[in-house]
Design a protein around this motif. Structure first.
Motif, PDB file in Angstrom:
ATOM      1  N   VAL A  49       0.832  -1.201   0.000  1.00  0.00           N
ATOM      2  CA  VAL A  49       0.000   0.000   0.000  1.00  0.00           C
ATOM      3  C   VAL A  49       0.865   1.249   0.000  1.00  0.00           C
ATOM      4  N   GLU A  50       1.890   1.277   0.847  1.00  0.00           N
ATOM      5  CA  GLU A  50       2.766   2.444   0.937  1.00  0.00           C
ATOM      6  C   GLU A  50       3.448   2.744  -0.393  1.00  0.00           C
ATOM      7  N   TYR A  53       1.032   4.164  -3.018  1.00  0.00           N
ATOM      8  CA  TYR A  53       0.723   5.580  -2.791  1.00  0.00           C
ATOM      9  C   TYR A  53       1.899   6.469  -3.197  1.00  0.00           C
ATOM     10  N   GLU A  54       3.109   6.033  -2.914  1.00  0.00           N
ATOM     11  CA  GLU A  54       4.275   6.827  -3.300  1.00  0.00           C
ATOM     12  C   GLU A  54       4.405   6.900  -4.819  1.00  0.00           C
ATOM     13  N   VAL A  56       1.859   6.810  -6.890  1.00  0.00           N
ATOM     14  CA  VAL A  56       0.802   7.733  -7.319  1.00  0.00           C
ATOM     15  C   VAL A  56       1.246   9.177  -7.105  1.00  0.00           C
ATOM     16  N   ASP A  57       1.915   9.462  -5.983  1.00  0.00           N
ATOM     17  CA  ASP A  57       2.430  10.818  -5.733  1.00  0.00           C
ATOM     18  C   ASP A  57       3.376  11.251  -6.845  1.00  0.00           C
ATOM     19  N   GLU A 243     -12.255   9.704  -6.480  1.00  0.00           N
ATOM     20  CA  GLU A 243     -11.036   9.724  -5.667  1.00  0.00           C
ATOM     21  C   GLU A 243      -9.982  10.615  -6.298  1.00  0.00           C
ATOM     22  N   GLU A 244      -9.761  10.449  -7.606  1.00  0.00           N
ATOM     23  CA  GLU A 244      -8.758  11.244  -8.301  1.00  0.00           C
ATOM     24  C   GLU A 244      -9.177  12.721  -8.375  1.00  0.00           C
ATOM     25  N   ARG A 247      -8.446  14.196  -4.989  1.00  0.00           N
ATOM     26  CA  ARG A 247      -6.996  14.312  -4.821  1.00  0.00           C
ATOM     27  C   ARG A 247      -6.476  15.520  -5.597  1.00  0.00           C
TER      28      ARG A 247
END
Length: 291
Positions: A49-50, A53-54, A56-57, A243-244, A247
């Motif tokens: 998961v981490e 997310y990184e 996606v950032d 969601e996007e 964000r």
């Protein structure tokens, strides 16, 4: 037709991938890394998961170099989990690749078959129909059929979870005919939220006093959730990822706020010390600078 088409596009070999798989296998070998050898599926599940997310950032920041690095970290999680499975006699990375390849080919009959799909939205409709047929087939072969929504992870962010849930429900026919119908539902939910809020005890600052009436506070929370869920359905009907979208708005707000903080600092002041009118003026300036 499918084999021929795949053969035509699969012209490149991927020795770097094979080398990477061998590296991870060496780390898990008896004389490998003590840390890697101790890991289990569950012990490193949070890393997946981490790293996602990184990645996606990096994607949202248009940082290509960082994106390359973060995608490598995501791939590490896939290969390491597969090696753990191979060590336990569960499955191998080759089986993971074969399974996902077969699923992608199966769910793209508009590319590898004779189904027509004119645009991306029609592709999603085809995808949902195939998934529904796959579920029906799996349920027929199972003694304990899976519920339609059981495949939506509860660990998903709430907006993404809501959109997945509503999309699955829509694929089963539980759907509004038009976006206007969903907007009508939004209006109904907003009215119910206002009614619940009006009936709930509140502190002097207007916030719900849960200590005075926990059930009333819970009712307001649920009604707000209904409003958000309805808006997610608006997004889905419009072909937008809620969601996007949120964000992107959060990123826009961060950018504008950073400008405001910088402008305040340029005046030798803290942003917390500015008046409401001064904050509004800086906010308007940040919007103008965006173009």
């Amino acid at each position: 037709m499918t084999d021929k088409l795949v053969a035509e596009v699969q012209v490149a070999e991927h020795p770097a991938f094979d080398e990477f798989v061998a590296t991870i296998e060496a780390l898990r070998a008896p004389d490998g890394c003590p840390w890697d050898k101790e890991q289990t599926h569950k012990s490193i599940s949070g890393n997946m998961v981490e790293e996602a997310y990184e990645a996606v950032d990096a994607i949202e920041a248009d940082d290509v170099a960082h994106m390359r690095e973060e995608l490598g970290d995501v791939l590490l999680q896939v290969v390491l989990q597969s090696q753990i499975a191979a060590d336990e006699g569960e499955f191998t990375i080759d089986e993971v690749c074969r399974d996902i390849n077969a699923k992608i080919v199966r769910r793209h009959p508009h590319v590898f078959g004779d189904v027509a799909a004119g645009d991306a939205n029609e592709v999603l409709d085809v995808w949902d129909q195939i998934k529904m047929a796959e579920k029906e087939e799996a349920d027929a072969a199972s003694e304990a059929p899976q519920g339609l929504l059981d495949g939506v992870p509860r660990s998903f962010p709430a907006l993404k979870q809501a959109q997945k849930i509503s999309r699955k429900a829509a694929s089963a026919g539980f759907e509004w005919e038009s976006v206007d119908d969903v907007w009508q539902k939004v209006d109904e939910e907003i009215a119910e939220l206002k009614e619940a809020y009006a009936a709930a005890p509140k502190s002097s600052n207007g916030k719900i006093d849960a200590g005075a009436d926990a059930s009333a506070a819970a009712a307001v929370e649920l009604e707000l959730g209904d409003v958000l869920f309805s808006l997610v359905n608006v997004a889905r009907k419009m072909g937008v990822q809620a969601e996007e979208a949120l964000r992107a708005t959060c990123m826009k707000f961060r950018t504008r706020w950073a400008f405001m903080e910088g402008a305040a600092a340029g005046q030798g002041r803290r942003i917390e010390d500015l008046s409401s009118d001064e904050l509004e003026e800086l906010w308007a300036m940040s919007k103008v600078l965006e173009g």
